[in-house]
Design an enzyme around this catalytic site. Structure first.
Site, PDB file in Angstrom:
ATOM      1  NE  ARG A   1      -2.426  -1.271   4.794  1.00 19.36           N
ATOM      2  CZ  ARG A   1      -3.689  -1.349   4.404  1.00 19.36           C
ATOM      3  NH1 ARG A   1      -4.446  -2.318   4.852  1.00 19.36           N
ATOM      4  NH2 ARG A   1      -4.198  -0.466   3.571  1.00 19.36           N
TER       5      ARG A   1
ATOM      6  CG  ASP B   1      -2.021   1.007   1.143  1.00 21.28           C
ATOM      7  OD1 ASP B   1      -2.390   1.392   0.017  1.00 21.28           O
ATOM      8  OD2 ASP B   1      -2.521   1.429   2.192  1.00 21.28           O
TER       9      ASP B   1
ATOM     10  CD  GLU C   1     -13.290  -5.289  -0.808  1.00 21.24           C
ATOM     11  OE1 GLU C   1     -12.101  -5.636  -0.973  1.00 21.24           O
ATOM     12  OE2 GLU C   1     -14.176  -6.089  -0.466  1.00 21.24           O
ATOM     13  CG  ASN C   2      -7.734  -2.098  -4.481  1.00 19.98           C
ATOM     14  OD1 ASN C   2      -6.769  -2.834  -4.317  1.00 19.98           O
ATOM     15  ND2 ASN C   2      -8.050  -1.142  -3.612  1.00 19.98           N
TER      16      ASN C   2
ATOM     17  NE  ARG D   1      -1.447   6.693   1.223  1.00 21.63           N
ATOM     18  CZ  ARG D   1      -1.361   5.816   2.199  1.00 21.63           C
ATOM     19  NH1 ARG D   1      -1.079   6.214   3.415  1.00 21.63           N
ATOM     20  NH2 ARG D   1      -1.544   4.533   1.957  1.00 21.63           N
TER      21      ARG D   1
HETATM   22  C1  IPE Z   1      -5.114  -2.627   0.377  1.00 16.95           C
HETATM   23  O1  IPE Z   1      -4.867  -1.299   0.067  1.00 16.95           O
HETATM   24  C2  IPE Z   1      -5.246  -3.432  -0.884  1.00 16.95           C
HETATM   25  C3  IPE Z   1      -4.014  -3.627  -1.622  1.00 16.95           C
HETATM   26  C4  IPE Z   1      -2.829  -3.225  -1.255  1.00 16.95           C
HETATM   27  C5  IPE Z   1      -4.173  -4.345  -2.868  1.00 16.95           C
HETATM   28  P1  IPE Z   1      -6.064  -0.240  -0.054  1.00 16.95           P
HETATM   29  O2  IPE Z   1      -5.438   1.067  -0.334  1.00 16.95           O
HETATM   30  O3  IPE Z   1      -7.071  -0.722  -1.028  1.00 16.95           O
HETATM   31  O4  IPE Z   1      -6.706  -0.312   1.397  1.00 16.95           O
HETATM   32  P2  IPE Z   1      -7.584   0.736   2.183  1.00 16.95           P
HETATM   33  O5  IPE Z   1      -8.622   1.266   1.239  1.00 16.95           O
HETATM   34  O6  IPE Z   1      -6.655   1.825   2.637  1.00 16.95           O
HETATM   35  O7  IPE Z   1      -8.145  -0.032   3.337  1.00 16.95           O
HETATM   36  C1  IPE Z   2      -1.629   0.237  -3.299  1.00 12.69           C
HETATM   37  O1  IPE Z   2      -1.477   1.604  -3.369  1.00 12.69           O
HETATM   38  C2  IPE Z   2      -1.982  -0.408  -4.607  1.00 12.69           C
HETATM   39  C3  IPE Z   2      -3.395  -0.770  -4.707  1.00 12.69           C
HETATM   40  C4  IPE Z   2      -4.238  -0.764  -3.716  1.00 12.69           C
HETATM   41  C5  IPE Z   2      -3.902  -1.159  -6.025  1.00 12.69           C
HETATM   42  P1  IPE Z   2      -2.702   2.618  -3.297  1.00 12.69           P
HETATM   43  O2  IPE Z   2      -3.165   2.891  -4.677  1.00 12.69           O
HETATM   44  O3  IPE Z   2      -3.756   2.167  -2.361  1.00 12.69           O
HETATM   45  O4  IPE Z   2      -1.956   3.877  -2.702  1.00 12.69           O
HETATM   46  P2  IPE Z   2      -2.522   4.931  -1.664  1.00 12.69           P
HETATM   47  O5  IPE Z   2      -3.025   4.171  -0.477  1.00 12.69           O
HETATM   48  O6  IPE Z   2      -3.608   5.677  -2.368  1.00 12.69           O
HETATM   49  O7  IPE Z   2      -1.345   5.778  -1.342  1.00 12.69           O
HETATM   50 MG    MG Z   3      -4.116   2.471  -0.367  1.00 15.42          MG
END
Ligand code: IPE
Ligand code: IPE
Ligand code: MG
Length: 228
Positions: free
Chosen positions: A172, A11, A58-59, A15
């Site tokens: 994480r 994650d 959910e992504n 950002r």
């Molecule tokens: C968790 O990250 C899922 C993956 C890294 C694939 P998210 O960015 O989706 O999680 P939340 O929304 O902060 O819980």
């Molecule tokens: C993790 O990075 C990758 C996926 C969840 C696909 P994010 O895209 O969630 O990055 P942040 O949390 O917005 O920084």
């Molecule tokens: Mg994220």
């Protein structure tokens, strides 16, 4: 003791990019580059199973443009890395619901799994279109199809992680302290580690430090140690 299975919730890509005034897609690209190198490092440490949570169920609700850039990165990964994995004896395994992904991407994922199935040195697991709740419900439905009650061991085998050892260590990155629907059943006794770094900044040395921290943890699984 070394963990046998390490899993990453990768994650913070968005950002990471924002902090550099770059588009989110650049963060995902940097994340992918890091993932590929980190997997090699994990295997070089002698850890045979490594999972990356790359896309949650959910992504899939994210904007089309972001999903498009993620899907092209996964396609690029399969196109570039499968040959190398074959040579290095690394087997690809996918957990998640591939039917949620575009058909051509799902097909290259399946072909990657097929082409690397003889690999015996290590297993790289990609969680794509993965959600633990959905996976648990799917396993329950498989148990119903069996037409009889199942015990814990048999239920575990009905999950998409069925053929894998349980995760020993879940890392994480990205500052959030939650599991976000990752391995909810399998993580019952996993050691959890949360890093302040965004995934593209999580170095091999950070991983080495995580391993030292893991070695200091006292894994008791609810029991008392023999001397107690
Ligand atoms: C968790 O990250 C899922 C993956 C890294 C694939 P998210 O960015 O989706 O999680 P939340 O929304 O902060 O819980
Ligand atoms: C993790 O990075 C990758 C996926 C969840 C696909 P994010 O895209 O969630 O990055 P942040 O949390 O917005 O920084
Ligand atoms: Mg994220």
């Amino acid at each position: 003791m070394l963990p046998k299975h390490v899993a990453f919730i990768m994650d913070g890509n968005g950002r990471w990019a924002k902090a550099r005034l770059l588009p989110r897609s650049a963060g995902h690209r940097a994340g992918y580059k890091r993932m590929t190198a980190l997997a090699r490092h994990v295997f070089a440490c002698g850890i045979p199973y490594c999972t990356f949570y790359a896309l949650s169920t959910e992504n899939l609700k994210r904007p089309k443009e972001e999903l498009g850039s993620l899907f092209s990165l996964f396609s690029e990964f399969f196109a570039k890395e499968i040959g190398a994995m074959q040579k290095e004896g690394v087997r690809l395994s996918i957990i998640g619901d591939l039917s949620l992904l575009p058909e051509d991407l799902a097909a290259s994922a399946r072909s990657g799994v097929e082409r690397t199935k003889e690999g015996t040195r290590a297993t790289l697991v990609l969680a794509l279109g993965y959600g633990a709740r959905q996976d648990i419900v799917a396993a329950c439905n498989r148990a119903v199809d069996l037409g009889r009650k199942v015990d814990e061991a048999e239920f575990s085998r009905l999950l998409s992680t069925g053929g894998l050892p349980l995760p020993d260590l879940i890392i994480r990155t990205g500052r959030e302290i939650r599991l976000s629907n990752f391995l909810l059943f399998e993580a019952a006794y996993a050691e959890l580690l949360f890093s302040q770094k965004y995934f593209p900044d999580f170095t091999d040395e950070d991983f080495d430090r995580a391993l030292k921290e893991y070695a200091r943890r006292d894994r008791k699984f609810g029991t008392l140690r023999p001397q107690e």
